[in-house]
Scaffold this motif. Sequence first.
Motif, short mmCIF file in Angstrom:
data_model
loop_
_atom_site.label_atom_id
_atom_site.label_comp_id
_atom_site.label_asym_id
_atom_site.label_seq_id
_atom_site.Cartn_x
_atom_site.Cartn_y
_atom_site.Cartn_z
N ASP A 41 -4.51 1.50 5.64
CA ASP A 41 -3.52 2.17 4.85
C ASP A 41 -2.12 1.73 5.39
O ASP A 41 -2.09 0.86 6.18
N TRP A 42 -1.14 2.41 4.91
CA TRP A 42 0.23 1.66 5.10
C TRP A 42 0.64 1.93 6.72
O TRP A 42 1.11 1.29 7.41
N ASP A 78 0.61 3.79 -2.77
CA ASP A 78 0.05 5.10 -2.24
C ASP A 78 -1.57 4.94 -2.31
O ASP A 78 -2.22 5.73 -2.94
N TYR A 79 -2.01 4.00 -1.46
CA TYR A 79 -3.27 3.44 -1.57
C TYR A 79 -3.85 3.32 -0.40
O TYR A 79 -3.40 2.65 0.73
N SER A 80 -5.05 3.81 -0.07
CA SER A 80 -5.75 3.09 1.20
C SER A 80 -6.99 2.50 0.79
O SER A 80 -7.74 2.47 -0.04
N LEU A 83 0.93 -1.33 -0.11
CA LEU A 83 0.05 0.02 -0.03
C LEU A 83 0.81 1.24 0.04
O LEU A 83 0.48 2.29 -0.38
#
Length: 572
Positions: free
Chosen positions: A54-55, A30-32, A26
């Motif tokens: 998320d990360w 750059d992803y949630s 993630l």
Amino acid sequence: MISICVIYFVVFLFFSVLSFLMSLNLMVLDYSLLLEYELLSINSCSIMMTILLDWMSLLFMSFVLFISSMVIFYSEEYMEGDIYLHRFIMLVSMFVLSMMLLIISPNLISILLGWDGLGLVSYCLVVYYQNIKSYNAGMITALTNRIGDVALLMAIAWMMNYGSFNYIFYIDISKNSMEMTIIASLVMLAAMTKSAQIPFSSWLPAAMAAPTPVSSLVHSSTLVTAGVYLLIRFNFALTSFLMLVLLFIGTMTMFMAGIGANYEFDLKKIIALSTLSQLGLMMSILALGEYSLAFFHLLTHALFKALLFMCAGCMIHNLSNCQDIRYMGGMVKVMPLTCTYFVISNLSLCGLPFLSGFYSKDLILEVVSMSYLNIFIYIIFFFSTGLTVCYTFRLIYYVLVGSFNFNSLNKINDSGKIMLQGMSGLIILVILGGSLLMWLMFPTPYFICLPLIMKMMALIVTIMGSWIGFELSKFSLNDSLKSLSVLKTSLFFSSMWNMPYISTFGLNYYPINLGSNIYKLVDQGWSEYYGSQNLYYNMKQSSMFLQFLYNNNYKIFMLLIVMWVIYMVLYI
């Protein structure tokens, strides 16, 4: 037969690795992910369970699970002989699951479930040994955390102004509204109670009554970090005034804990006060708007603090449950491996270059040097860092250097294979974790341009603190405590600025005194006079009078006849 500790260790370790890999994925994309699960739907009203992946949440989860797996593995030998080991492991697992719920929740109601779960299970774990000291410690822990729970409930009530409890959707947009300011203030109060900031600090050293594996878990990655994590999530809602208040409280907590640890002789309490100092550091850097740095320090601190407690537990285990550092000394000769781990994690706490603590701590101090702040905050930051190094070297001196001060007949060695294996799992990350996390979290490095003296300031206070700590350890406090003023000052600093007394006797005296007066004046006073006792007395008098009449009715009748005859004779 495989023990319950090994099963939980394998499960937690597996999910830790899985969570870490998902976090990396993630982070790169750059992803949630926001998952919504419908629990209940009645007519048009639906109750949703929302999960935020998320990360940040996945990385924190992986650290919590990794430390928990090592602590549970370590507990197999530390809690050996405990007939309720299954119950202990189940409580620790419930503790970790409550923390998981808190980490992945973007919703204040599900956060409250995890938050209250942490509070309840922490009480069960603090009173695990069932003696008067642990009962008192458990009670102060539970009651202090209740203040934060009530603040969260009030924040949930205020969230009704927005029509949704999922704060992540509108936290940034409605930052300047009055409702969001009130919600942020209440969340900040809740975070201060859970992360033991002034004036709610006294429960944290008291919670040391719990078994050492629990202390290792609580003080590294679960209970005390919940408040910091919540504020990291809520950082967009904090106004400049709230940040200023939080900065002042955080720096004062850091300073107070640093001084207190230099006076303490209980091994676990010194490490607990060092946790308090680091929490103050996280809160104050978060108040400067650097929430990613606060999260970075949160993760690195979790690693070396868990290992520090495990080493302390190993020493206490070998010294027949003795926690006083004055009885130790020369431990490096009998427990070389444990002492090596102990020193490495201590030096990581000090921020010695290229250990994990250095990367976060040095960066924080340089960002503070770069910030547009007053001299007070600057001095407190660096002075508190010096105090950290000071009490760390004092601890190392008392435990490792000099002659052994325990019983002549002893059997102290490094033979605890399972405990050492549990600690060995953490030592690699204590050494390499900081640089690894820095490469992951900050792909674009912070550009910090400072004069040479300010650039070297962190190293200077570290060296100065280590020298002062080592020198102060050499002479006894007894000689310097002959003066009454020095004694009073040392008592004030060693008792966390009198906070334990204020939060126990200070809070108990007036309500109990008022209760005593009310009992005397109302329960045993006017309500007795006008209420039950007086009523009973009147009924008793009237019934006695009637009884008297019934017993003497012939006499009364004859007396009335005589009086009537006399009346007739006299007046007719």
